[in-house]
Write a protein that holds these residues in place. Structure first.
Motif, PDB file in Angstrom:
ATOM      1  N   VAL A  59       0.825  -1.214   0.000  1.00  0.00           N
ATOM      2  CA  VAL A  59       0.000   0.000   0.000  1.00  0.00           C
ATOM      3  C   VAL A  59       0.857   1.260   0.000  1.00  0.00           C
ATOM      4  O   VAL A  59       0.330   2.366   0.024  1.00  0.00           O
ATOM      5  CB  VAL A  59      -0.981   0.019   1.194  1.00  0.00           C
ATOM      6  N   ASN A  60       2.161   1.088  -0.041  1.00  0.00           N
ATOM      7  CA  ASN A  60       3.080   2.227  -0.080  1.00  0.00           C
ATOM      8  C   ASN A  60       4.130   2.029  -1.167  1.00  0.00           C
ATOM      9  O   ASN A  60       5.317   2.326  -0.967  1.00  0.00           O
ATOM     10  CB  ASN A  60       3.755   2.421   1.279  1.00  0.00           C
ATOM     11  N   LEU A  61       3.702   1.539  -2.303  1.00  0.00           N
ATOM     12  CA  LEU A  61       4.638   1.244  -3.385  1.00  0.00           C
ATOM     13  C   LEU A  61       5.278   2.498  -3.964  1.00  0.00           C
ATOM     14  O   LEU A  61       6.331   2.427  -4.602  1.00  0.00           O
ATOM     15  CB  LEU A  61       3.929   0.458  -4.495  1.00  0.00           C
ATOM     16  N   ASP A  62       4.644   3.658  -3.766  1.00  0.00           N
ATOM     17  CA  ASP A  62       5.191   4.883  -4.321  1.00  0.00           C
ATOM     18  C   ASP A  62       6.408   5.380  -3.550  1.00  0.00           C
ATOM     19  O   ASP A  62       7.099   6.293  -3.992  1.00  0.00           O
ATOM     20  CB  ASP A  62       4.113   5.969  -4.341  1.00  0.00           C
ATOM     21  N   GLN A  63       6.707   4.760  -2.425  1.00  0.00           N
ATOM     22  CA  GLN A  63       7.840   5.170  -1.616  1.00  0.00           C
ATOM     23  C   GLN A  63       9.090   4.353  -1.954  1.00  0.00           C
ATOM     24  O   GLN A  63       9.008   3.290  -2.549  1.00  0.00           O
ATOM     25  CB  GLN A  63       7.513   5.005  -0.126  1.00  0.00           C
ATOM     26  N   GLU A  64      10.252   4.873  -1.522  1.00  0.00           N
ATOM     27  CA  GLU A  64      11.495   4.121  -1.618  1.00  0.00           C
ATOM     28  C   GLU A  64      11.518   3.076  -0.496  1.00  0.00           C
ATOM     29  O   GLU A  64      11.037   3.337   0.611  1.00  0.00           O
ATOM     30  CB  GLU A  64      12.698   5.041  -1.482  1.00  0.00           C
ATOM     31  N   HIS A  65      12.058   1.892  -0.787  1.00  0.00           N
ATOM     32  CA  HIS A  65      12.070   0.829   0.212  1.00  0.00           C
ATOM     33  C   HIS A  65      13.462   0.207   0.270  1.00  0.00           C
ATOM     34  O   HIS A  65      13.762  -0.743  -0.441  1.00  0.00           O
ATOM     35  CB  HIS A  65      11.034  -0.245  -0.128  1.00  0.00           C
ATOM     36  N   SER A  66      14.303   0.753   1.117  1.00  0.00           N
ATOM     37  CA  SER A  66      15.630   0.177   1.298  1.00  0.00           C
ATOM     38  C   SER A  66      15.558  -0.965   2.297  1.00  0.00           C
ATOM     39  O   SER A  66      14.652  -1.024   3.147  1.00  0.00           O
ATOM     40  CB  SER A  66      16.598   1.242   1.814  1.00  0.00           C
ATOM     41  N   VAL A  67      16.507  -1.879   2.199  1.00  0.00           N
ATOM     42  CA  VAL A  67      16.564  -2.977   3.163  1.00  0.00           C
ATOM     43  C   VAL A  67      16.761  -2.436   4.574  1.00  0.00           C
ATOM     44  O   VAL A  67      16.178  -2.942   5.542  1.00  0.00           O
ATOM     45  CB  VAL A  67      17.698  -3.959   2.793  1.00  0.00           C
ATOM     46  N   THR A  68      17.528  -1.369   4.691  1.00  0.00           N
ATOM     47  CA  THR A  68      17.768  -0.766   6.006  1.00  0.00           C
ATOM     48  C   THR A  68      16.459  -0.307   6.645  1.00  0.00           C
ATOM     49  O   THR A  68      16.175  -0.605   7.820  1.00  0.00           O
ATOM     50  CB  THR A  68      18.732   0.424   5.881  1.00  0.00           C
ATOM     51  N   ALA A  69      15.643   0.415   5.855  1.00  0.00           N
ATOM     52  CA  ALA A  69      14.382   0.931   6.395  1.00  0.00           C
ATOM     53  C   ALA A  69      13.390  -0.200   6.676  1.00  0.00           C
ATOM     54  O   ALA A  69      12.692  -0.181   7.691  1.00  0.00           O
ATOM     55  CB  ALA A  69      13.783   1.933   5.413  1.00  0.00           C
ATOM     56  N   LEU A  70      13.317  -1.184   5.795  1.00  0.00           N
ATOM     57  CA  LEU A  70      12.388  -2.285   5.995  1.00  0.00           C
ATOM     58  C   LEU A  70      12.802  -3.139   7.192  1.00  0.00           C
ATOM     59  O   LEU A  70      11.950  -3.605   7.955  1.00  0.00           O
ATOM     60  CB  LEU A  70      12.305  -3.141   4.733  1.00  0.00           C
ATOM     61  N   ALA A  71      14.093  -3.338   7.349  1.00  0.00           N
ATOM     62  CA  ALA A  71      14.568  -4.108   8.500  1.00  0.00           C
ATOM     63  C   ALA A  71      14.220  -3.388   9.799  1.00  0.00           C
ATOM     64  O   ALA A  71      13.827  -4.017  10.792  1.00  0.00           O
ATOM     65  CB  ALA A  71      16.071  -4.331   8.393  1.00  0.00           C
ATOM     66  N   ALA A  72      14.344  -2.068   9.807  1.00  0.00           N
ATOM     67  CA  ALA A  72      13.994  -1.299  11.002  1.00  0.00           C
ATOM     68  C   ALA A  72      12.503  -1.419  11.298  1.00  0.00           C
ATOM     69  O   ALA A  72      12.095  -1.551  12.463  1.00  0.00           O
ATOM     70  CB  ALA A  72      14.389   0.164  10.805  1.00  0.00           C
ATOM     71  N   ARG A  73      11.677  -1.374  10.249  1.00  0.00           N
ATOM     72  CA  ARG A  73      10.230  -1.526  10.449  1.00  0.00           C
ATOM     73  C   ARG A  73       9.905  -2.898  11.015  1.00  0.00           C
ATOM     74  O   ARG A  73       8.946  -3.057  11.788  1.00  0.00           O
ATOM     75  CB  ARG A  73       9.509  -1.296   9.116  1.00  0.00           C
ATOM     76  N   ALA A  74      10.671  -3.922  10.613  1.00  0.00           N
ATOM     77  CA  ALA A  74      10.440  -5.284  11.104  1.00  0.00           C
ATOM     78  C   ALA A  74      11.135  -5.553  12.433  1.00  0.00           C
ATOM     79  O   ALA A  74      11.020  -6.661  12.973  1.00  0.00           O
ATOM     80  CB  ALA A  74      10.919  -6.292  10.063  1.00  0.00           C
ATOM     81  N   HIS A  75      11.886  -4.543  12.932  1.00  0.00           N
ATOM     82  CA  HIS A  75      12.626  -4.683  14.191  1.00  0.00           C
ATOM     83  C   HIS A  75      13.623  -5.834  14.116  1.00  0.00           C
ATOM     84  O   HIS A  75      13.723  -6.670  15.009  1.00  0.00           O
ATOM     85  CB  HIS A  75      11.667  -4.892  15.369  1.00  0.00           C
ATOM     86  N   MET A  76      14.362  -5.867  13.008  1.00  0.00           N
ATOM     87  CA  MET A  76      15.374  -6.897  12.796  1.00  0.00           C
ATOM     88  C   MET A  76      16.652  -6.241  12.305  1.00  0.00           C
ATOM     89  O   MET A  76      16.630  -5.118  11.787  1.00  0.00           O
ATOM     90  CB  MET A  76      14.917  -7.917  11.733  1.00  0.00           C
ATOM     91  N   SER A  77      17.753  -6.971  12.417  1.00  0.00           N
ATOM     92  CA  SER A  77      18.971  -6.523  11.763  1.00  0.00           C
ATOM     93  C   SER A  77      18.802  -6.714  10.255  1.00  0.00           C
ATOM     94  O   SER A  77      17.951  -7.489   9.807  1.00  0.00           O
ATOM     95  CB  SER A  77      20.170  -7.338  12.251  1.00  0.00           C
ATOM     96  N   GLU A  78      19.592  -6.008   9.472  1.00  0.00           N
ATOM     97  CA  GLU A  78      19.476  -6.131   8.013  1.00  0.00           C
ATOM     98  C   GLU A  78      19.749  -7.564   7.562  1.00  0.00           C
ATOM     99  O   GLU A  78      19.060  -8.085   6.671  1.00  0.00           O
ATOM    100  CB  GLU A  78      20.447  -5.173   7.333  1.00  0.00           C
ATOM    101  N   ARG A  79      20.728  -8.192   8.167  1.00  0.00           N
ATOM    102  CA  ARG A  79      21.067  -9.555   7.765  1.00  0.00           C
ATOM    103  C   ARG A  79      19.929 -10.521   8.089  1.00  0.00           C
ATOM    104  O   ARG A  79      19.558 -11.356   7.267  1.00  0.00           O
ATOM    105  CB  ARG A  79      22.357  -9.990   8.468  1.00  0.00           C
TER     106      ARG A  79
END
Length: 343
Positions: free
Chosen positions: A227-247
């Protein structure tokens, strides 16, 4: 336009696969305003009457193989005694499949139904898929077939072969997207309570090296992305949203989806672009920005790579233009390495 569907069921057929094909093509959804017509759905077998399934019970099939003679799509269901493998098919079955293919109708197999298409010679020189447990056997019995054991389904021209069991849903929805558009395919998926799209190149069997617990699932993140495809989605930001490390996030993402975040997001963006091209009057530039590509050239690149045609050509076809080009009638390859049609 896809209107009639014949499903061929032989002895020891798979009841789940029969059910999924019947669910998609055998239910009348024409009154729901989603663009899905009422298909002329038929089941066919060698000799009309009871047909035993691999689950031990029989189903009643009223039609002989003549029901497939004029169908727009003929689906070959699983058959054979596994793990022993398929038995040689009667000549009349093979001839029926060949005639269907020769008149340029759609031919699709689900799971081990691919062995029938291979025996008929339809898969010679083509890419094909079947259940991962039987991929090596298919390749050894039919060396002229290019078997890909790592995908959910493969389209090669007017022939679609799907992997085991539920992959038949993915292959069927892929076909509906081509014939009826993304909106219609999504409507059927909603009815069935399944994801509207899993990419054909997604792995059949996804190893889960990282234990998945209910609290760890990425479902919420995946829904947020769509629902937010118009935004940029870096692994760093997505990992933070998931409360996980990037790896950990990258490993979890691959475990749950079978692909990388970048590849998965590209698929979702192309799917959304298909819907906007069908249902809105937005320009190509506006569609590109709405799905997160920014420049129209980026949308054209990813759209052509995934769908095989340009966004403008897709819009012309799925907004009701009567003179559909040959590729829309015959199908086109779905994998990037496959040859593309000239438009």
């Amino acid at each position: 336009m896809l209107r009639s569907v014949a499903l061929i069921a032989l002895e020891n057929t798979g009841p789940f696969e029969l059910g999924l094909v019947a669910e998609i093509f055998g239910i009348d959804r024409s009154s729901r305003g989603t663009g899905v017509p009422r298909f002329d759905f038929r089941m066919a077998t060698l000799v009309p009457g009871p047909v035993r399934t691999s689950a031990g019970y029989s189903i009643q099939v009223e039609n002989g193989l003549e029901a497939a003679e004029d169908a727009d799509l003929v689906v070959m269901a699983p058959y054979g005694r596994w793990p022993d493998g398929p038995e040689p098919l009667p000549a009349v079955v093979l001839e029926t499949l060949r005639k269907v293919h020769e008149r340029s109708a759609w031919v699709m197999s689900v799971c081990t139904g691919a062995f029938a298409l291979a025996e008929a010679g339809i898969l010679d020189g083509r890419k094909a898929a079947t259940h991962w447990r039987n991929s090596a056997l298919l390749a050894s019995l039919y060396p002229a077939v290019e078997v890909n054991e790592d995908v959910l389904y493969v389209q090669d021209g007017n022939v679609i072969t799907s992997a085991g069991t539920a992959a038949g849903i993915d292959a069927s929805l892929h076909l509906l997207r081509q014939e009826l558009g993304a909106k219609a395919a999504a409507a059927v998926a909603r009815d069935m309570v399944v994801p509207p799209h899993r990419d054909g190149g997604q792995a059949q069997y996804i190893d889960r090296p990282v234990p998945v617990t209910p609290g760890d699932t990425l479902e919420g993140v995946l829904q947020w992305i769509t629902v937010n495809l118009d935004q940029e989605h870096s692994v760093t930001a997505l990992a933070a949203r998931a409360h996980m490390s990037e790896r950990t996030f990258a490993r979890r993402f691959k475990a749950e989806t079978g692909t990388t975040p970048g590849s998965w997001i590209n698929v979702q963006r192309v799917l959304k672009a298909q819907e906007l091209l069908e249902d809105t009057g937005m320009s190509i530039d506006e569609v590109s920005r709405a799905v997160g590509y920014g420049q129209a050239s980026m949308l054209r690149h990813h759209f052509n790579r995934a769908v095989g045609i340009s966004p403008a050509a897709y819009r012309r076809v799925f907004r009701g233009r009567a003179d559909r080009p040959a590729w829309a009638q015959q199908g086109y390859p779905v994998h990037p390495q496959a040859p593309r049609p000239a438009l």
